[in-house]
Design an enzyme around this catalytic site. Structure first.
Site, mmCIF file in Angstrom:
data_model
loop_
_atom_site.group_PDB
_atom_site.id
_atom_site.type_symbol
_atom_site.label_atom_id
_atom_site.label_comp_id
_atom_site.label_asym_id
_atom_site.label_seq_id
_atom_site.Cartn_x
_atom_site.Cartn_y
_atom_site.Cartn_z
ATOM 1 N N HIS A 29 0.633 -1.328 -0.346
ATOM 2 C CA HIS A 29 0.100 0.017 -0.291
ATOM 3 C C HIS A 29 0.654 1.436 0.059
ATOM 4 O O HIS A 29 0.464 2.074 -0.454
ATOM 5 C CB HIS A 29 -1.190 0.502 0.890
ATOM 6 N N GLN A 53 -18.439 -6.819 -0.817
ATOM 7 C CA GLN A 53 -17.426 -7.279 -1.622
ATOM 8 C C GLN A 53 -16.722 -8.848 -0.927
ATOM 9 O O GLN A 53 -16.168 -9.600 -1.431
ATOM 10 C CB GLN A 53 -16.147 -6.892 -1.878
ATOM 11 N N ASP A 143 -3.659 -7.170 -7.558
ATOM 12 C CA ASP A 143 -5.577 -7.617 -8.225
ATOM 13 C C ASP A 143 -5.306 -7.474 -9.685
ATOM 14 O O ASP A 143 -6.157 -6.228 -9.299
ATOM 15 C CB ASP A 143 -5.840 -6.570 -6.960
ATOM 16 N N SER A 181 0.715 -9.183 0.727
ATOM 17 C CA SER A 181 -1.188 -9.429 1.272
ATOM 18 C C SER A 181 -1.339 -8.715 2.482
ATOM 19 O O SER A 181 -0.928 -9.715 3.590
ATOM 20 C CB SER A 181 -1.368 -10.730 -0.129
#
Ligand code: PAF
Length: 263
Positions: A29, A53, A143, A181
């Site tokens: 990030h 989601q 992603d 992740s």
């Protein structure tokens, strides 16, 4: 550095570079935030664990949340604002019935395993774009299908967010090759070792080799495919190809991908 929770306080930051996240920020990030910073615009990072989601059997309740630490991390790489809205701010009404971009429904990929996932992602991202009104938005290529879908969503919604540009940011890996992740925190030392099979698999040039590599590491395969990177359909020799994997290590589901040359 400001933490904002409502739409009104966001107004001065219209035209910003926007990094949507679900928090639990890690080095991946931070690289997205640096990429946003390089646009020269003020940087807004959203932290919103989007219930839409997650399917009922997924990890919504356990999903790692630590706003205080996320704010420190975001500030350390120059973010100007953390936008941390409540569910009611993002969804004051029933979530929009948004048309799904083509890349969301591709055989064997995410849709086959998480049929409601991308609808939830698109609804949240569209709402966040409405609230933030950015000029740039940065999505990680880890992603990859999500990146392509949001790119198509921006085209499809045709000016709804002005002249919004999407930037795809490179995958950040640990020294051992594992893609960063938020779910890596669930892995034990042994499981992390096992998960390295995913990095090995995405360097294979056939789907059979990818599957063998994943199986040899004891990973449960959801998909291991090589696809045209523009369409996510079978390679057609026109565009570069990408190897994409989703696999489970114990109960932790990880995804990764890389460009591969299959000529
Ligand atoms: O990639 C994510 O973290 C999420 O899918 C996103 C884009 C923030 C939407 O909730």
């Amino acid at each position: 550095m400001r933490v904002i929770t409502n739409e009104i306080d966001l107004k001065p930051f219209r035209g910003c570079a926007f990094v949507p996240t679900m928090g639990a920020l890690h080095a991946g990030h931070l690289s997205l935030i640096r990429e946003a910073k390089s646009t020269g615009k003020p940087v807004v990072v959203s932290i919103f664990v989007n219930p839409e989601q997650f399917s009922p059997d997924e990890d919504l309740d356990q999903y790692p949340r630590n706003l205080e630490q996320d704010v420190v991390f975001a500030e350390s790489v120059g973010a100007d604002v953390v936008f941390a809205p409540s569910v009611e701010t993002v969804y004051p009404d029933t979530p929009e019935n948004i048309a799904l971009p083509k890349a969301a429904t591709r055989p064997q990929l995410e849709d086959a395993h998480r049929p409601t996932h991308f609808r939830g992602v698109c609804v949240a991202v569209a709402r966040l774009f409405d609230l933030v009104q950015p000029t740039y938005t940065v999505f990680g290529l880890k992603d990859y299908q999500q990146y392509l879908i949001i790119k198509q969503l921006i085209e499809q919604e045709d000016g709804r967010w002005g002249d919004l540009h999407i930037i795809g940011a490179d995958i950040i890996r640990g020294d051992d090759g594992l893609a960063m992740s938020s779910r890596n925190v669930y892995l034990s030392t042994d499981q992390r070792q096992q998960a390295l099979g995913i990095h090995e698999a995405i360097q294979c040039t056939t789907e059979d080799d990818m599957c063998c590599t994943l199986e040899n590491h004891g990973l449960e395969i959801e998909y291991a495919v090589i696809r045209d990177e523009q369409t996510l359909l079978e390679p057609c020799n026109e565009y570069p190809t990408r190897a994409l994997v989703a696999a489970k290590v114990g109960r932790t589901r990880l995804i990764d991908n890389a460009l591969v040359n299959i000529q």
